[in-house]
Design a protein around this motif. Structure first.
Motif, PDB file in Angstrom:
ATOM      1  N   TYR A 106     -57.210  43.956 -65.587  1.00  0.00           N
ATOM      2  CA  TYR A 106     -57.436  45.375 -65.274  1.00  0.00           C
ATOM      3  C   TYR A 106     -56.195  46.171 -65.680  1.00  0.00           C
ATOM      4  O   TYR A 106     -55.088  45.893 -65.181  1.00  0.00           O
TER       5      TYR A 106
ATOM      6  N   THR B 168     -59.853  52.957 -66.337  1.00  0.00           N
ATOM      7  CA  THR B 168     -59.474  51.542 -66.196  1.00  0.00           C
ATOM      8  C   THR B 168     -60.090  50.739 -67.338  1.00  0.00           C
ATOM      9  O   THR B 168     -61.311  50.779 -67.550  1.00  0.00           O
TER      10      THR B 168
ATOM     11  N   ARG C 160     -54.931  49.894 -65.514  1.00  0.00           N
ATOM     12  CA  ARG C 160     -55.181  51.250 -64.967  1.00  0.00           C
ATOM     13  C   ARG C 160     -54.360  52.282 -65.732  1.00  0.00           C
ATOM     14  O   ARG C 160     -53.168  52.100 -65.981  1.00  0.00           O
TER      15      ARG C 160
ATOM     16  N   THR D  55     -64.595  43.874 -73.800  1.00  0.00           N
ATOM     17  CA  THR D  55     -63.899  44.892 -72.992  1.00  0.00           C
ATOM     18  C   THR D  55     -64.902  45.890 -72.409  1.00  0.00           C
ATOM     19  O   THR D  55     -66.017  46.072 -72.911  1.00  0.00           O
TER      20      THR D  55
ATOM     21  N   LEU E   3     -60.958  47.112 -68.869  1.00  0.00           N
ATOM     22  CA  LEU E   3     -61.205  45.746 -68.397  1.00  0.00           C
ATOM     23  C   LEU E   3     -61.324  44.809 -69.612  1.00  0.00           C
ATOM     24  O   LEU E   3     -62.085  45.085 -70.546  1.00  0.00           O
TER      25      LEU E   3
END
Length: 206
Positions: A85, A21, A87, A11, A23
């Motif tokens: 993703y 964000t 957010r 991550t 990931l």
């Protein structure tokens, strides 16, 4: 590790002013294999299950904390190119409203100056003028009498006495000036008093 969860994805967390964000790198997974949930404790729970072409099954369950400044109602997820993703927009604090400027104080108009008092009676002005004429006549007499005394006195210059002829001329001039002054004064007094009415005839016509 749970044998059913044999995959631990790597991550990254990208922090920005308006949004963070998260990931998750998930190669070999598809969108249909993933699930994103928000737990009762306010954490993100991401889980997934995928079967490789050789029949191997990979699965995982991962929980991540959400920052306190995150607006939970606006969390969104997107899977693209083997990367998930997530957010996490931050709560936007409203800008302070500037207070209105105070209104200027009303201007006070000054009262106009009082008009100068005018004489109500024309007779008062006439009396004042008559008094001024009398005062001027008295001052003129005083000046003439002083001049006559100075002229009448014998002046001694270098031991010589002023001749009697000069004194005589001076006396005549003074008398003339006095006569003129008296005539002017009598004329002014006569103008102040009205002329007597003509006497009526005591006898009728014959």
């Amino acid at each position: 590790m749970n044998p059913n969860n044999n995959f631990d994805p790597s991550t990254d967390l990208v922090r920005e002013d308006e949004c963070d964000t998260l990931l998750l790198y998930l190669p070999g997974f598809t969108k249909e294999n993933l699930r994103v949930q928000l737990t009762a404790l306010g954490n993100l729970k991401i889980s997934g299950r995928s079967q490789l072409p050789d029949g191997t099954v990979r699965s995982f369950v991962k929980e991540c904390q959400i920052s306190k400044s995150c607006d939970k109602e606006k969390i969104s997820a997107k899977f693209e190119g083997g990367i998930l993703y997530i957010r996490q927009p931050k709560v936007q604090t409203p800008a302070p409203v500037p207070s209105p400027a105070p209104a200027p104080a009303p201007k006070t108009e000054s009262a106009p100056p009082p008009a100068p008092a005018e004489a109500s009676d024309g007779g008062e002005k006439a009396d004042e003028k008559l008094g001024e004429d009398k005062d001027k006549g008295k001052e003129a007499k005083k000046e003439e009498s002083v001049e006559s005394k100075r002229s009448g006195e014998g002046e001694v210059a270098g031991g010589r006495v002023v001749g009697a002829a000069k004194v005589k001329r001076t006396v005549v001039l003074v008398v003339f000036l006095l006569v003129v002054a008296v005539s002017i004064y009598v004329a002014k007094l006569s103008s102040l008093w009205p002329a007597p009415a003509p006497a009526e005839d005591q006898f009728g016509s014959l």
